[in-house]
Scaffold this motif. Sequence first.
Motif, mmCIF file in Angstrom:
data_model
loop_
_atom_site.group_PDB
_atom_site.id
_atom_site.type_symbol
_atom_site.label_atom_id
_atom_site.label_comp_id
_atom_site.label_asym_id
_atom_site.label_seq_id
_atom_site.Cartn_x
_atom_site.Cartn_y
_atom_site.Cartn_z
ATOM 1 N N ILE A 44 0.844 -1.198 0.000
ATOM 2 C CA ILE A 44 0.000 0.000 0.000
ATOM 3 C C ILE A 44 0.876 1.244 0.000
ATOM 4 N N LEU A 68 2.564 1.789 -3.324
ATOM 5 C CA LEU A 68 1.623 2.231 -4.349
ATOM 6 C C LEU A 68 1.248 3.699 -4.163
ATOM 7 N N LEU A 118 -0.274 7.911 -15.091
ATOM 8 C CA LEU A 118 -1.334 7.481 -14.180
ATOM 9 C C LEU A 118 -1.854 6.094 -14.564
ATOM 10 N N VAL A 119 -1.990 5.873 -15.850
ATOM 11 C CA VAL A 119 -2.446 4.551 -16.292
ATOM 12 C C VAL A 119 -1.438 3.495 -15.855
ATOM 13 N N LEU A 146 -1.900 2.616 -12.389
ATOM 14 C CA LEU A 146 -3.070 1.743 -12.220
ATOM 15 C C LEU A 146 -2.689 0.292 -12.471
ATOM 16 N N ALA A 186 -0.786 -1.025 -9.603
ATOM 17 C CA ALA A 186 -1.659 -1.301 -8.463
ATOM 18 C C ALA A 186 -2.408 -2.605 -8.678
ATOM 19 N N GLY A 187 -2.875 -2.785 -9.899
ATOM 20 C CA GLY A 187 -3.588 -4.019 -10.203
ATOM 21 C C GLY A 187 -2.699 -5.236 -10.001
ATOM 22 N N THR A 237 -2.207 -5.909 -6.288
ATOM 23 C CA THR A 237 -3.396 -6.455 -5.643
ATOM 24 C C THR A 237 -3.627 -7.892 -6.051
ATOM 25 N N PHE A 238 -3.495 -8.125 -7.344
ATOM 26 C CA PHE A 238 -3.720 -9.475 -7.834
ATOM 27 C C PHE A 238 -2.828 -10.460 -7.096
ATOM 28 N N ILE A 258 -3.631 -10.605 -3.189
ATOM 29 C CA ILE A 258 -4.891 -11.293 -2.873
ATOM 30 C C ILE A 258 -4.732 -12.790 -3.095
#
Lengths: 311, 557, 493, 222
Positions: free
Chosen positions: C390, C393, C423-424, C427, C430-431, C434-435, C438
């Motif tokens: 976190i 990111l 910014l993309v 993203l 971040a994805g 998280t992937f 998780i």
Amino acid sequence: MSFIIYVLINTVFVLLISPLLMGLIKKVKALAQGRRGVPLLQIYFLLAKLLKKENVYSTNSSFITRIAPYLNITFTAAASLFVPLVFIPDPVAGIGNVILFLYLLVMAKFFMALAGLDAGSAFGGMGSSREMSISAVIEPGVIIVVAAIAFVLKTYNIPQMFALTLASPIFNSATLLLISISLFIVLITETSRVPVDNPETHLELTMVHEAMILEYTGPNLALMEMSHAIKQTLLMGLLINILFPWGLATALTPGGLLLAALMFFVKSLVLAVIIGLFESLTAKWRLFALPKLFMLAYALAFLTIVVELLV
Amino acid sequence: MALLVPSLIAYALACLLPLVFLRKDNKAIRQVSYGLILIASAFLTILALKIFISNQPISAVLLQITPGLGFSVFLDRLAALFIFIIAIVSVSFAIYSFNYAEHTGSHIRKNLLAAFSGLFILSMVLFVASGNIFSQLLFWELMSLTSFFLVMFDYEKQETQKSGLFYFVMTQMSTLFLMFAFILIYNITGSFDLQPLSGASPAMQGVIFVSLFIGFGIKAGIMPFHKWLPYAHSASPSNVSALMSGVMIKVAIYGLVRYLVFVLEPELWWGVVILVFGVVSALLGVIYALKEHDIKRLLAYHSIENIGIILIGIGLYVIFRAYGLPELAFLSLAAALFHTLNHALFKSLLFMTAGSVVMVMSTRNIEKMGGLIKKMPYTATLFLIGAVAISALPPLNGFVSELMIFQAFFQSFSLGSPSLIILLFIGLSLFALTSALAAACFVKAFGIIFLATPRSEEAANAREVAPGMIIGPAILAALCFLFGIGSYQIFTYLGYHLPIPDMLVISLILIGFLAAFLLAMRLVSNRQKRFSDTWACGLPALMPAWNTPLPVFPTPY
Amino acid sequence: MILLSYIIFGAIITAVLLPLALRSRNVSANSTFLNNLNFLTIVHSAGYLGITLYIMLRVPLPAYYFKHYLFIDSLAVYEVLITSVIFLLASVYGHGYIKSLLRAGELKAEMLGLYYSCFNLLMASIVFAFFSNNLALFWILLELTTLFSAVLIVTLGARENIVAALKYVFIASTAMLFSVVGLIILFSMTKQVNGTGTLNWSELMQSAAAFSPSAFVLAFAFIFIGFAAKAGIIPFHTWLPQAHAKAPSVVSTILSGVLLNCGIYGILRLYAIAARTPSQHTVSVILIIFGVLSMALAAFSMLPRSNIKKLIAFSSIEHMGLMLVGIGLGTFTAIYWTLFHILLHSLIKALLFFSAGILHRQYESNKMLEMPNALRLQPLASWGLIIGSIAILGIPPSPVFLSKLFILIQVGAYSPPVLFLVLVLFLIVAGAFTFLLIRAFSRHTDDNIPTYHAHWTMRMPIVALFVMIIGAGIYLYTGLGDILTQIVTGLGF
Amino acid sequence: MISPLLVTLTKLILVLVLFSALLIILQRNISSLFNLYGAQSLLMAILAFMLFAHNGQVVLLALAILTIITKVVIIPYTLHKVQAGAAIKRDVEFRYLTPVSSVIIGIVLIFFVYYVLGKVLPTGDTLLTMGAVIGVSLSLMGMMIIFSRKKVITKVIGYLVMENGILLFSLFMAELPFIIELLIIVDLIIFIMLAVVLALGIDSTVEDFNSRLTAFTTWLKR
């Protein structure tokens, strides 16, 4: 003060005339089919008989079944205040708002549909589900019809609409005639008539409205039937008074009121004949064919708006 | 100020307390934590009402880090409205959670739930209260993060993992667009303060609007950015779903309105864009909901629908404003904001009662339920009130706000452009369809869940839930009545004279009629009653499976 | 002569340590020998930290030593501070970690001596690299760091470690040779301007304005190749993911948290010169392009990852790209926040690698699918990874949010489309995080897996890092801000 | 200023250096590679000595001596010794490029470097231009070897060629201070040793490699 008088007069008038109109249509249909049919006042007898019977509740049912008839008639009766049948009152606190009018009727329908589901009978569930789908599909048509009227008359208050059409000598606008066809389709649908529904059958898989109230007997059924009749009167009144408002009283005089009531009776007689004939001449449609009908109503109403825009 | 800071501290404490005693399985700590949330929310409600009534904005600097960079608070009526939404739902949330949260997994999870809930509410309050872009962005992200953890609550479930990933990526995407817009704004004005962006070229304003719209839209669940919403709202614990669906997506609406009204200079095409997205979201949201058999996902799709309705209001506002019709513009905006409040109330109410049902049933599949009205009468009644409200039926609050939107639509004849009028009428008819389908959907939902006979073992053995889980939603239900019946009076009291029907009068008439009919029936009818089995077509017993309504919900046209 | 104390100190430690280290043959995990080595290493790094703090508080800067070959200015001190903090934590962490590796048999006892000597030498060479005023000297020390860190990577002795180290060595050194070409051009340029050639940074800064633009861009391009390879900038990054993933976690921390900084530091110094030449704009464009490309490549490479350490390694590439962009923007604000970002990046990367290290000890794997019940078995390490992710990111309350935001604001002022692109990329990153997280932490098994009890020296640095990452945000407003301002003005922005 | 003879000789040697680089690219036998490298380094030393003879800077002389000691004697010798212990004799595997295409690309590279440097370097001094261009080209060719060869030991040769190119470049462009040159060379030697040991490790079993690495450590701290 005049408002309270209006409330009393209009409600009583609606309550009195509704069963009669119901019977009238029945009679017209019977005659069209070559039968003699039941007496004109048969519906009054029926209601009286039902009031004397006991209420039978399903063991599966809950309080919804018990309150639904009362809520149903309350909301329908409240809605009746929005359609002046004999006398146009001064606008009070938004009474007459056409959207509120429609939604009061939906509220009544909502509880009726719940009641249909309550007992756990397969018929009731089917009726409710069909009723709600039909009402959802017709809704854009209804709203657009109403919006078209509002668009033509530049108001969304029903009494004011009547007052406006009353003030003009003949058809305020030719476009209103277009709308009236749409309004007629709405009327047919909302009162559960052929080709949308068949008010005569009780145990057919095609029925909608009757299926929902299948579990009711006695006084509760009387309330349900009554509210159905009132609803029909209101919609007829709406159609009549927008197209042919002549005779509507604008002041509280006994003579005017009497004349207005008489005029309304005559006009509704004509409309009842039309409805009866229409019902006799058409067959019930399949459920999935109905959107075609609604689309017609929608298209005509939309056409009205377009025409009005071009003028 | 006197109320704000202690409330914020209380939220922070509510978050910290369970974290400090994370490993202790002590119910009292969690109760204190929810109690703190309750008290803080109650204070905030009062504060919001004070600001709302007095209409005197509060503006203060909480912490100045460096010149031009700090946390400041700005509360005007708009912000106060949203603070009110957050606070009132939180009050109900806290009461509900007293009982509900004790049924969720291991004690560490219970503690974490309490902690993250506090932080979640805190971040939402601070986002709305933020007086500058920097703190808005900061708390926006914090809100996304805490809500992500709340979504991941049942992290071992396959479904939750998918939801969590989906949710996180979508929130980050929303942050992406917001950051883009915020940075463009900062680079134009040269400061973080919220101020009108008068100097920017229309093209630049357009770019900023589009990215703000997408950014907030993702969070609000606008189609086609809605995919995360049904997943996330159904994965999280039900009390949190109530917060997320009732409040969090409203925070995005706040952002959109704030920037549209105070910062940007909207143009006509913006309104058309918003309106079209709103109509599409509303319609598709409700159609998806009709197909749904998972109660929480059903409610989540209805959130999309209602966000669509709110957007329709905002879109109308922009259109009317661009045409220089301030009264209609105000009516539309008021409708949108009022619907925001109303949706927060009844959607939280529905999610909480649905949560009670899910807790009792241990399944979210409505086809397994049935007949619960007899086992859980209070929950059923509350759900019914919510259902009536969300179906926009008079005299409850949902109706009033939809009525206002209808009225705004009806007056679109005052616009000059024929093509725009046609567009608005198409929008109007689809909006009507939406509203009717919502009613159909809730007849189905309420009927299948609560009416008829039980369709499973759990449903037959269901018990009414603990008092906290009744009282919490009951507050919201009472407010649904209050804001419905008293709407005209409230608007008038606040100084807004809107052309809407006086629902108080209507309600009095309704009560009058009801009393009259009850009395009349008492006098004239036979009052005997008898109980009998439902007619089962001659078969010995009624099959529970029959009373599922046929899936006869034709897709329109 | 404060610098002398570094040298004397380093020399003493090395003198004690090296002979000790060389005696290592067959030692057990609990031997006093190992403890002694460890202790000396900790003392070594703590000593650097102490001296650095003393300099920060007491010594007027900048100060020059040894005919201006070495110097201390605020930027150097800042970098040395980061370095010594990371090294101190790593050496504490290493205490438990190395023992654990020894017990598991992954690290041979014969390698211990090599490990500890290279660890200490690496520390010394990095510290002196930061203190060298002379770019050639800086280059030499940088080469040495490659050497020592490569040896650290191969101490595990597995075949893939050797492959990784070789790749590292070849790519870094090959690229660094190009730097020499650039340095020689720079040298001859100063000769043309001043009469005598010099590679002293402080003198280069003074004569920069007179450099011919095209020649300077050429020199810059050559030098950039070398430093970029050290910093893991695309297209010289290929060594980085493998090296970071295969090395023991202590070493990964050093590689990611400190060694990459060396490259960025060199580029920053060089850019400070470039900013005074007429070719600043060209250089900026080069840096921004390479920075964005690095971020893009890293972001897209992160998506299919299943190895936690590889993911962290790619995240390092991404952040190096961001720092490069920050430097390339060349405004006061951009440089200021880039410096802050350097600090945070080091701290967070340490946190991530330490946590991954504990998980690796628990499961003997870095793959996300092989970590069932991680949150229950290793709560500290798991939350370390989650919070670290976190933080990296840039999601609030992580202080990285600030640096990210302000660098992005500057990017936005430079060009909105680039901002959107960046910014993309964020993203996507971040994805990816998280992937992986998780998937990694939601594995569940009913098997009873024995818990690995991490030694307190392994847990303590993680907790310390939590505190320090939050502290960095607070410190920014209570003193660090002034230091950063001082550094940026010192660089001439 | 510079005597024409010296200029011609220098140019000749520069061409020879380039030629040796091309040979290295083509060569597959590993021990011949070492010899070629030794010869190339000798040419470097001679160049340095000639430049010393011309302008009399002691740095250059020292550089020439240093080059002979390390690059002509020590490195090839060590490489030969190390090679004796390894199994491979020939390097016939290539990536991306075959030797012939490498040569073609090498020639293209020279033109490219000439074009780029021509824009920067002061015009007129042909010797300087030539030296610089050939130096940089040599480096690039070395890099090409590193990329295209699979065996680590030949990669090392590529690296050494690169380093020679840079030496050449620095000889002509500007003389760095001796201490710097010295440090660079020492640095490189250590690096080469490490690379060689690692290279052996990759071609042998891990256990074997460990003992070699330990031996290397002992050597390092001697």
